[in-house]
Design a protein around this motif. Structure first.
Motif, mmCIF file in Angstrom:
data_model
loop_
_atom_site.group_PDB
_atom_site.id
_atom_site.type_symbol
_atom_site.label_atom_id
_atom_site.label_comp_id
_atom_site.label_asym_id
_atom_site.label_seq_id
_atom_site.Cartn_x
_atom_site.Cartn_y
_atom_site.Cartn_z
ATOM 1 N N HIS A 154 0.914 -1.253 -0.128
ATOM 2 C CA HIS A 154 -0.111 -0.221 -0.039
ATOM 3 C C HIS A 154 0.829 1.142 0.024
ATOM 4 O O HIS A 154 2.111 1.056 0.478
ATOM 5 C CB HIS A 154 -1.065 -0.077 1.178
ATOM 6 N N TYR A 178 0.602 5.921 0.376
ATOM 7 C CA TYR A 178 -0.308 6.902 1.087
ATOM 8 C C TYR A 178 0.608 8.247 0.828
ATOM 9 O O TYR A 178 1.845 8.196 0.873
ATOM 10 C CB TYR A 178 -0.296 6.404 2.453
ATOM 11 N N TRP A 198 -1.960 4.758 -7.625
ATOM 12 C CA TRP A 198 -2.198 6.177 -7.184
ATOM 13 C C TRP A 198 -1.687 7.328 -7.994
ATOM 14 O O TRP A 198 -0.650 6.945 -8.748
ATOM 15 C CB TRP A 198 -1.251 6.428 -5.765
ATOM 16 N N CYS A 231 -6.871 -2.471 -5.289
ATOM 17 C CA CYS A 231 -6.831 -1.169 -4.847
ATOM 18 C C CYS A 231 -7.261 -0.004 -6.046
ATOM 19 O O CYS A 231 -7.068 -0.552 -7.082
ATOM 20 C CB CYS A 231 -5.482 -0.588 -4.321
ATOM 21 N N GLY A 252 -1.141 -1.547 -4.627
ATOM 22 C CA GLY A 252 -1.545 -0.088 -4.497
ATOM 23 C C GLY A 252 -1.613 0.655 -5.951
ATOM 24 O O GLY A 252 -0.692 0.089 -6.744
ATOM 25 N N GLN A 260 -0.689 -1.907 5.739
ATOM 26 C CA GLN A 260 -1.402 -0.935 5.471
ATOM 27 C C GLN A 260 -0.986 0.163 6.420
ATOM 28 O O GLN A 260 -0.400 0.191 7.203
ATOM 29 C CB GLN A 260 -2.976 -1.306 6.009
#
Length: 318
Positions: free
Chosen positions: A47, A49, A310, A266, A308, A89
């Motif tokens: 993941h 972020y 993004w 995701c 993930g 996570q």
């Protein structure tokens, strides 16, 4: 070593996809929709972020016990933070005071205090290691930065942890193989995707103990959420059904379904909400879905077991 991304349109932000079994991150040109390079990460990145100052995309490397920080505009590797135990996570609290990780293989949640550096960047100090049930998976933090929720996929449980005291508030049984968690904008309800079943569970968490409100059927392998950005709708990927559901959080109904081949996981959503980006775990691809036509418009080959995904040019995250 710094790896610089060159795209055909300097104003367009790159797309990032984590290749969990290759220990790399694929960088995709958003204009040509081609993979332009792969950047090494630690082992089993799952993941990612964005940091509170929006200057670093943080990749959690579970088997390397580390975080890799990447520039979200250029793809340059900025820094590696070591000695983060099994980060699977990850989340920052909205007030930017806390950073939380789930240790998937070690059965605990770690809560770190965040210190923002003058001039940019941050440092992490472990405040508390909280034991959980088996295989803590996904987590989320309420808008007031008071409580973190985490699922445990192999003991079928949900735990709520008070951030101020770093102690559990409660732990309850839930459905089969709980995965991702979504919190409604008013913090009153949470939705849990059940990868071992065909629905999401909805709980009222406004009281001392959670109360099951509804089991909302979406599709086999209900797994990961992504906000639509309008504070009313949320997407849920159904990994075994090869679909994505759009859920109305006010009526608790599925209002749209999109095809998503290859084991959707995701997701991210374009700023205009016209395109869903989703990793196809079993197909080694990133899939792009037109939300108006409700069809797949392209797929980009990446590495093994992409997880993930993004991009900086996205719809609001809540």
């Amino acid at each position: 070593m710094l790896l610089t991304l060159c795209v055909s349109n300097a104003g367009a932000a790159p797309i990032f996809a984590l290749n969990s079994l290759d220990a790399t991150i694929s960088i995709i040109d958003p204009v040509s929709f081609k993979e332009v390079r792969r950047v090494p990460t630690g082992k089993e990145p799952h993941h990612l972020y964005l940091s509170p100052d929006e200057k670093s995309l943080i990749v959690a490397n579970a088997l390397s016990d580390s975080l890799t920080l990447i520039d979200p505009k250029t793809g340059e590797v900025q820094r590696v933070i070591e000695n983060i135990a099994d980060p699977y996570q990850l989340r920052f609290s909205p007030d930017m005071k806390w950073f939380v990780t789930t240790a998937n293989r070690l059965n605990h949640v770690d809560i770190y205090r965040v210190t923002m550096r003058v001039g940019g960047g941050f440092d992490l100090t472990l405040a508390k290691r909280v034991p959980t049930g088996k295989t803590p998976s996904h987590l989320n933090i309420d808008s007031k930065s008071t409580v973190v929720y985490s699922t445990m996929q192999d003991s079928d449980e949900l735990i709520a942890i008070d951030l101020a005291t770093q102690t559990p508030r409660w732990k309850v049984p839930v459905g089969k193989m709980p995965a991702d968690i979504f919190i409604t904008p008013d913090d009153m309800r949470i939705l849990i995707g059940l990868t071992g079943d065909t629905y999401a569970e909805v709980y009222d968490v406004s009281g001392a103990k959670p109360v099951l409100v509804k089991r909302l059927v979406t599709g086999a392998g209900a797994h990961a959420f992504r906000a639509w950005g309008d504070k009313r709708h949320v997407l849920l990927s159904n990994r075994a059904a090869n679909t994505i559901s759009r859920i109305d959080m006010q009526t608790l109904t599925v209002v749209d379904t999109y095809p998503a081949p290859g084991g959707p996981d995701c997701m991210d959503l374009s700023a205009d909400t016209k395109t869903i980006l989703v990793t196809s775990r079993w197909a080694r691809k990133v899939t792009f879905i037109d939300t108006v036509a409700k069809k797949v418009v392209r797929q980009v080959k990446v590495g093994r077991s992409p997880h993930g995904v993004w991009t900086l040019d996205h719809a609001p995250m809540r």
